[in-house]
Motif scaffolding. Structure first.
Motif, PDB file in Angstrom:
ATOM      1  N   TYR A  38       0.804  -1.219   0.000  1.00  0.00           N
ATOM      2  CA  TYR A  38       0.000   0.000   0.000  1.00  0.00           C
ATOM      3  C   TYR A  38       0.840   1.274   0.000  1.00  0.00           C
ATOM      4  CZ  TYR A  38      -3.491  -3.499   0.692  1.00  0.00           C
ATOM      5  OH  TYR A  38      -4.273  -4.610   0.507  1.00  0.00           O
ATOM      6  N   GLN A  69      -5.594   3.902   5.840  1.00  0.00           N
ATOM      7  CA  GLN A  69      -4.813   3.952   4.605  1.00  0.00           C
ATOM      8  C   GLN A  69      -4.310   5.367   4.332  1.00  0.00           C
ATOM      9  OE1 GLN A  69      -3.572   1.872   2.448  1.00  0.00           O
ATOM     10  NE2 GLN A  69      -4.398  -0.045   3.204  1.00  0.00           N
ATOM     11  N   ARG A  77      -1.037   4.218   5.503  1.00  0.00           N
ATOM     12  CA  ARG A  77      -0.854   3.365   4.325  1.00  0.00           C
ATOM     13  C   ARG A  77      -0.785   1.879   4.682  1.00  0.00           C
ATOM     14  NH1 ARG A  77       3.954   5.789   0.716  1.00  0.00           N
ATOM     15  NH2 ARG A  77       4.961   5.820   2.742  1.00  0.00           N
TER      16      ARG A  77
END
Length: 401
Positions: free
Chosen positions: A158, A264, A268
């Motif tokens: 991510y 996120q 992340r």
């Protein structure tokens, strides 16, 4: 082929006279992996759609998170359509994972944590043999220093992709501004450290640097924002102000212990494994359903309208357009809805999001569509309220009159 489809989509949003170098640059940029995670909330989608079992769904794929999560509604079939081969390759990899991994722990390690050095061997031994030639070529491709793309899953997947890189850049700015991201994520609203972090966040977004970044179209390409959508997002307001308001909704609008979008954006990564604060397809309790339903997901590399036009009539029960209409000119939107009208069942529902607040179907140029389609105010409100990502200005649900 992927680049040409994307270029055609961007050109559809403007006439040849209006098309700019920014449009062409965006078409080139968007052929890459942009989203490692989709930023539309699938639980909000399903709450608005209220699909009966056995429904047939057509959705834009993006990172594939939502197409997989729709399996919780027990559909008959989910067509995941996209112009971007990188995003389809990600969906195909997830489908390979569901077929290859018999345990939730392995699936979580590869796609949830997505940061274990052992994932390289898992890819080579168990996932790669299940991929088609296009997806295998995508994940095997090496960069300038000889590193294959599948190694993204060994050091934090991510953190990669265009959006992951942009978020990393934003984190660097936050570090220089001494913004405590953990306090924003986990602190109580009145905690001194969170109040301080919120104040510094306000100053950063209202700084000359923020105005410079948001005023440069190319710097927003990593957010997946093409030139025309940038104009809709601003809506006449300074873009730094609009993005600041959306960020506040993201981190303050829902409890962050259940809002994986906030995790996120600020870290992340996901906080799992388990069942809380994760997309449905990554939840432990859903794993067997995901495995059983993997064969119902059909990745399609195509223009969405062309795909719908090729389907038999009255086949589709739900269409999920994400924010794609923000890219389109009115005549292209009209053609898309005509294709939905032909391929959709009598009870078909259509949902989409917009960077601005208004639905394009409410424009005078598309008045004829309102003779066939009606915005469901109640379901639209439910979808907007449930959408934890908070980054869109409008959520819209339409049905036949």
């Amino acid at each position: 082929m992927s680049t040409q489809l994307i270029a055609d989509a961007v050109r559809n949003s403007r006439s040849d006279d209006q098309s700019t170098v920014w449009d062409r640059l965006f078409a080139f940029w968007f052929r890459r992996l942009v989203y490692t995670q989709i930023w539309e909330d699938p639980e909000a989608d399903l709450a608005a759609l209220r699909l009966p079992m056995g429904s047939t769904i057509v959705t834009i794929s993006s990172g594939g998170c939502n197409a997989l999560s729709y399996l919780t509604a027990q559909p008959a079939q989910v067509f995941a359509v996209d112009l971007n081969e990188a995003h389809l390759s990600l969906l195909k990899l997830k489908l390979a994972g569901l077929r290859a991994f018999s345990s939730y722990e392995d699936f979580w390690q590869f796609f949830g944590e997505a940061a274990s050095p052992a994932n390289s061997e898992l890819y080579l031994d168990r996932l790669r043999p299940l991929l088609d030639a296009e997806a295998r070529a995508y994940w095997d491709k090496r960069n300038a220093i000889g590193r294959p793309r599948h190694d993204y899953f060994t050091d934090g997947f991510y953190r990669h992709g265009m959006l992951g890189g942009f978020i990393g850049f934003a984190h660097l700015l936050a570090k220089f501004a001494r913004i405590d991201r953990s306090a924003l994520l986990n602190g109580k609203p009145d905690a001194p450290e969170r109040v301080q972090a919120m104040g510094r966040l306000h100053r950063l977004f209202h700084s000359p640097l923020a105005r410079l970044i948001t005023g440069t179209p190319a710097l927003l390409f990593s957010l997946g924002i093409p030139p025309q959508q940038r104009d809709l997002l601003g809506g006449g307001e300074p873009l730094n102000e609009v993005l600041y308001e959306r960020l506040l909704r993201l981190i303050n609008g829902h409890p962050n212990e259940t809002n994986y979008f906030a995790w996120q954006a600020l870290l992340r990564r996901y906080p799992g494994p388990g069942d809380r604060c994760l997309p449905p397809y990554l939840q432990r309790s859903r794993f067997e359903r995901m495995r059983d339903g993997a064969g119902l997901i059909i990745p399609v590399h195509a223009n969405l309208r062309h795909f719908l036009e090729a389907l038999p009539a009255r086949q589709i029960d739900a269409v999920v357009l994400l924010d794609s209409q923000d890219w389109m000119a009115p005549d292209e939107i009209g053609a898309l809805w005509n294709a939905i009208d032909r391929s959709g069942s009598d009870d078909v529902r259509v949902i989409f999001r917009t960077a601005g607040k208004e639905s394009p179907l409410e424009n005078n140029e598309l008045a004829s569509l309102r003779h066939v389609w009606c915005r469901d105010e109640e379901r639209s409100a439910v979808g907007f309220a449930r959408d934890r990502s908070g980054i869109y200005g409008g959520f819209h649900c339409y049905a036949r009159r």
